[in-house]
Design a protein around this motif. Sequence first.
Motif, mmCIF file in Angstrom:
data_model
loop_
_atom_site.group_PDB
_atom_site.id
_atom_site.type_symbol
_atom_site.label_atom_id
_atom_site.label_comp_id
_atom_site.label_asym_id
_atom_site.label_seq_id
_atom_site.Cartn_x
_atom_site.Cartn_y
_atom_site.Cartn_z
ATOM 1 N N CYS A 1 -51.097 -109.556 31.085
ATOM 2 C CA CYS A 1 -51.715 -110.290 32.193
ATOM 3 C C CYS A 1 -52.671 -111.359 31.675
ATOM 4 C CB CYS A 1 -52.459 -109.330 33.114
ATOM 5 S SG CYS A 1 -51.351 -108.198 33.963
ATOM 6 N N GLY A 2 -53.442 -111.025 30.647
ATOM 7 C CA GLY A 2 -54.407 -111.990 30.125
ATOM 8 C C GLY A 2 -53.723 -113.261 29.641
ATOM 9 N N THR A 3 -52.599 -113.096 28.966
ATOM 10 C CA THR A 3 -51.903 -114.263 28.420
ATOM 11 C C THR A 3 -51.143 -115.019 29.513
ATOM 12 O OG1 THR A 3 -51.873 -113.406 26.191
ATOM 13 C CG2 THR A 3 -50.111 -114.922 26.760
ATOM 14 N N VAL A 4 -50.511 -114.289 30.409
ATOM 15 C CA VAL A 4 -49.849 -114.939 31.552
ATOM 16 C C VAL A 4 -50.884 -115.743 32.359
ATOM 17 C CG1 VAL A 4 -48.806 -114.444 33.807
ATOM 18 C CG2 VAL A 4 -47.923 -113.334 31.737
ATOM 19 N N ASN A 5 -52.056 -115.156 32.552
ATOM 20 C CA ASN A 5 -53.068 -115.826 33.363
ATOM 21 C C ASN A 5 -53.646 -117.046 32.651
ATOM 22 O OD1 ASN A 5 -52.504 -113.858 35.192
ATOM 23 N ND2 ASN A 5 -54.415 -112.722 34.918
ATOM 24 N N ASP A 6 -53.736 -116.981 31.338
ATOM 25 C CA ASP A 6 -54.192 -118.161 30.602
ATOM 26 C C ASP A 6 -53.163 -119.288 30.706
ATOM 27 O OD1 ASP A 6 -56.680 -117.282 29.881
ATOM 28 O OD2 ASP A 6 -56.144 -116.746 27.836
ATOM 29 N N LEU A 7 -51.893 -118.951 30.685
ATOM 30 C CA LEU A 7 -50.868 -119.979 30.913
ATOM 31 C C LEU A 7 -51.000 -120.532 32.333
ATOM 32 C CD1 LEU A 7 -47.729 -118.366 29.222
ATOM 33 C CD2 LEU A 7 -49.140 -120.232 28.338
ATOM 34 N N ALA A 8 -51.244 -119.645 33.287
ATOM 35 C CA ALA A 8 -51.380 -120.080 34.685
ATOM 36 C C ALA A 8 -52.553 -121.042 34.859
ATOM 37 C CB ALA A 8 -51.536 -118.869 35.602
ATOM 38 N N THR A 9 -53.606 -120.886 34.031
ATOM 39 C CA THR A 9 -54.746 -121.801 34.165
ATOM 40 C C THR A 9 -54.378 -123.231 33.783
ATOM 41 O OG1 THR A 9 -55.575 -121.476 31.906
ATOM 42 C CG2 THR A 9 -56.410 -119.973 33.602
ATOM 43 N N ALA A 10 -53.259 -123.409 33.112
ATOM 44 C CA ALA A 10 -52.767 -124.757 32.815
ATOM 45 C C ALA A 10 -51.736 -125.193 33.858
ATOM 46 C CB ALA A 10 -52.148 -124.794 31.423
ATOM 47 N N GLY A 11 -51.551 -124.386 34.890
ATOM 48 C CA GLY A 11 -50.524 -124.668 35.881
ATOM 49 C C GLY A 11 -49.124 -124.408 35.368
ATOM 50 N N ALA A 12 -49.022 -123.668 34.265
ATOM 51 C CA ALA A 12 -47.731 -123.498 33.597
ATOM 52 C C ALA A 12 -46.979 -122.270 34.094
ATOM 53 C CB ALA A 12 -47.933 -123.388 32.087
ATOM 54 N N ARG A 13 -45.668 -122.368 34.051
ATOM 55 C CA ARG A 13 -44.784 -121.232 34.281
ATOM 56 C C ARG A 13 -44.532 -120.587 32.921
ATOM 57 N NH1 ARG A 13 -39.385 -120.810 34.000
ATOM 58 N NH2 ARG A 13 -39.166 -123.029 33.578
ATOM 59 N N PRO A 14 -44.777 -119.271 32.770
ATOM 60 C CA PRO A 14 -44.588 -118.636 31.462
ATOM 61 C C PRO A 14 -43.131 -118.710 31.006
ATOM 62 C CG PRO A 14 -45.761 -117.170 32.991
ATOM 63 C CD PRO A 14 -45.273 -118.345 33.795
ATOM 64 N N LEU A 15 -42.906 -119.122 29.759
ATOM 65 C CA LEU A 15 -41.554 -119.178 29.194
ATOM 66 C C LEU A 15 -41.290 -118.016 28.247
ATOM 67 C CD1 LEU A 15 -41.189 -122.943 28.200
ATOM 68 C CD2 LEU A 15 -40.112 -121.769 30.134
ATOM 69 N N ALA A 16 -42.291 -117.649 27.459
ATOM 70 C CA ALA A 16 -42.094 -116.617 26.436
ATOM 71 C C ALA A 16 -43.442 -116.114 25.955
ATOM 72 C CB ALA A 16 -41.317 -117.195 25.250
ATOM 73 N N LEU A 17 -43.476 -114.830 25.598
ATOM 74 C CA LEU A 17 -44.684 -114.229 25.043
ATOM 75 C C LEU A 17 -44.382 -113.646 23.668
ATOM 76 C CD1 LEU A 17 -45.972 -112.166 28.131
ATOM 77 C CD2 LEU A 17 -46.507 -114.534 27.534
ATOM 78 N N SER A 18 -45.428 -113.535 22.844
ATOM 79 C CA SER A 18 -45.334 -112.765 21.607
ATOM 80 C C SER A 18 -46.407 -111.692 21.644
ATOM 81 C CB SER A 18 -45.543 -113.675 20.393
ATOM 82 O OG SER A 18 -46.899 -114.084 20.322
ATOM 83 N N ALA A 19 -46.206 -110.635 20.872
ATOM 84 C CA ALA A 19 -47.209 -109.567 20.816
ATOM 85 C C ALA A 19 -47.327 -109.078 19.390
ATOM 86 C CB ALA A 19 -46.801 -108.416 21.730
ATOM 87 N N SER A 20 -48.541 -109.006 18.866
ATOM 88 C CA SER A 20 -48.722 -108.390 17.556
ATOM 89 C C SER A 20 -49.711 -107.244 17.690
ATOM 90 C CB SER A 20 -49.117 -109.419 16.504
ATOM 91 O OG SER A 20 -50.457 -109.771 16.613
ATOM 92 N N PHE A 21 -49.351 -106.150 17.039
ATOM 93 C CA PHE A 21 -50.065 -104.893 17.190
ATOM 94 C C PHE A 21 -50.754 -104.513 15.891
ATOM 95 C CE2 PHE A 21 -46.661 -104.946 20.214
ATOM 96 C CZ PHE A 21 -47.158 -104.307 21.340
ATOM 97 N N ILE A 22 -51.991 -104.078 15.999
ATOM 98 C CA ILE A 22 -52.678 -103.452 14.877
ATOM 99 C C ILE A 22 -52.943 -102.013 15.297
ATOM 100 C CG2 ILE A 22 -54.765 -103.441 13.458
ATOM 101 C CD1 ILE A 22 -54.855 -106.529 13.963
ATOM 102 N N LEU A 23 -52.328 -101.080 14.601
ATOM 103 C CA LEU A 23 -52.352 -99.675 14.996
ATOM 104 C C LEU A 23 -53.113 -98.856 13.972
ATOM 105 C CD1 LEU A 23 -48.554 -99.357 15.880
ATOM 106 C CD2 LEU A 23 -50.428 -100.062 17.377
ATOM 107 N N GLU A 24 -53.912 -97.926 14.459
ATOM 108 C CA GLU A 24 -54.623 -97.017 13.564
ATOM 109 C C GLU A 24 -53.722 -95.832 13.241
ATOM 110 O OE1 GLU A 24 -57.929 -94.944 15.246
ATOM 111 O OE2 GLU A 24 -58.843 -94.491 13.302
ATOM 112 N N GLU A 25 -53.666 -95.518 11.986
ATOM 113 C CA GLU A 25 -52.982 -94.298 11.550
ATOM 114 C C GLU A 25 -53.455 -93.131 12.424
ATOM 115 O OE1 GLU A 25 -52.781 -91.705 7.384
ATOM 116 O OE2 GLU A 25 -54.416 -93.109 7.739
ATOM 117 N N GLY A 26 -52.534 -92.367 12.940
ATOM 118 C CA GLY A 26 -52.910 -91.214 13.755
ATOM 119 C C GLY A 26 -52.833 -91.466 15.248
ATOM 120 N N LEU A 27 -52.607 -92.701 15.666
ATOM 121 C CA LEU A 27 -52.441 -92.991 17.095
ATOM 122 C C LEU A 27 -51.254 -92.203 17.630
ATOM 123 C CD1 LEU A 27 -53.216 -95.021 19.503
ATOM 124 C CD2 LEU A 27 -51.228 -96.321 18.736
ATOM 125 N N PRO A 28 -51.423 -91.464 18.730
ATOM 126 C CA PRO A 28 -50.255 -90.759 19.282
ATOM 127 C C PRO A 28 -49.156 -91.756 19.668
ATOM 128 C CG PRO A 28 -52.284 -89.912 20.242
ATOM 129 C CD PRO A 28 -52.650 -91.153 19.468
#
Lengths: 333, 333
Positions: B73-100
């Motif tokens: 939502c945060g990224t879609v909404n930032d695109l919306a603040t430019a009046g833009a229609r979202p075309l594509a998203l990327s996601a990068s994850f930093i995970l802690e060892e032991g996360l269920p």
Amino acid sequence: MSEDRILLSHGDGGQRMAELIERVFLTHLGPSEPPGDDAARLSAPAELAFTTDAFVVDPIFFPGGDIGKLAICGTVNDLATAGARPLALSASFILEEGLPLADLERIVVSMAAAAAEAEVRVITGDTKVVPRGSADRLFISTSGIGAIPVGVAVSGASARPGDVVLLSGALGDHGLAVLSCREGLEFASPIVSDCAPLAGMVQDLLAAAPGVRALRDPTRGGLASTLNEFARQSGVTIEVEERAVPVHPEVAAACDLLGLDPLYAANEGKMVVILPPEQAQAAFAALRAHRYGREAAAIGRVQEGAPRVLLRTALGSHRLLDRHVGEQMPRIC
Amino acid sequence: MSEDRILLSHGDGGQRMAELIERVFLTHLGPSEPPGDDAARLSAPAELAFTTDAFVVDPIFFPGGDIGKLAICGTVNDLATAGARPLALSASFILEEGLPLADLERIVVSMAAAAAEAEVRVITGDTKVVPRGSADRLFISTSGIGAIPVGVAVSGASARPGDVVLLSGALGDHGLAVLSCREGLEFASPIVSDCAPLAGMVQDLLAAAPGVRALRDPTRGGLASTLNEFARQSGVTIEVEERAVPVHPEVAAACDLLGLDPLYAANEGKMVVILPPEQAQAAFAALRAHRYGREAAAIGRVQEGAPRVLLRTALGSHRLLDRHVGEQMPRIC
């Protein structure tokens, strides 16, 4: 340790990470486009490449670079693997309370220098700060958009039997520079990371050899992992000539000491190239003419056969070069 | 604590963060394009919006959402603040060892649902795992590319004296939902985050009121920070009518208890709109007709004057609504 928790090996570029991506990310978010490649393509409104990476390297400063230079080079190089010219980068920072401002500034300066060399700019960003102990100093995620020239359709799925495999230089410099620094090891010749933006070299390569089929930077998991990805994506066997693979003597010595294999060690300034044999000479010359490709070598061939990678050893025997399982090098990039 | 180290307040959307961005990021990487906006534009090969955000919310699950839904939502909404229609998203994850693994899966499912609602896909990603204690469970950085329709030129620098300020709904739901959950506070009516993708609502808004000058989602730092950004970017005074600003009673009660001001509290499903008065009625109707804009309100006016935000209180007096200094809400998004 139970398989229902994240392990270090879920992030190391090997078997478990492939399973995690398959089970969790691909299942729910669908495949990347094209599937398995490092950079995604957008068909609207033109041919764009779009990629992202998180950087958590420890230590944040190491011989030959730092987390900032790494973050820029990693994303530029992922765009280059699609044959794309970088158009724009983004950077988002997660900072630990207490991080020295001077460290952050040094890192950002280093990012600016690497971006300038790659002729691209970081045009948007974000910063979060978390309380002391909730992160280790800083993490950086960079994303990039690149323009894919008309007619370029490079993909890990395009390798064909008979193709030649080129490697743009020696293996393991980044991984062993970071590990040696982390472990406090000193060698007669210090090991320096190869961290470099390769978009320019790839443009020269594509100009000399427009028939290039596949490009990939062998980062986490090293050359062995990259070739295994190509073999699976293209449904081919790849044979590598052990004697032909360049490794600097100090890296070989450090690998011996630490019980590591340079074929699995991380690189941040190397490119693996697969292309038809008739363009191999021109491609080789283009790589050798570039400052980041001076030690380029032809290291193997694509063959018909099951998706696997075979190493032809110095003695002439064959050894299966599988994807590794387990924690080779956490926080190497 | 010394100013040469990163403080929590360097990440809170207030004065210190603005200084950090100015001193470190803008100095070395140059301005975003257009300067000060949340989403960057690319002129080649067409009008694209490009944005990035890191998400470090604690707890990772909260009433109304989780870190994954928030990241989309945060990224879609930032695109919306430019009046833009979202075309594509990327996601990068930093995970802690032991996360269920189950937690990760639940979060990724939630990302997929939010992306589907916004009619966009996460087409590329990355995962890093760090040893236990080097990160707190997981962090997500998302980036987005959007297409800006021809003729749309929305920017925080475009507000003009006489313009009307609309707010798409009540303030503080996200910030107080997360804080209440973190602090273990319970209220008669539970507070639920407003976390929602607003691209559809913004498309409806722009169709009804094509003259919209500025859009922004008041996240970290809340409405007060967003209006201060607009006032500085456009060189205008903005006057807000305190009585006109919608706040749910349970949020007002929680703010009282915690000593917080809803005008500075974080939102993740609200949009601030600045537009000429002749289109205000049509814009208001379009917002009210959308499920995420049912409580929309006209809350103020743009005036000539020094760049500042004035609050006209219920008693008729004026109070300067400055950017806050200090740690309001760490890890709220």
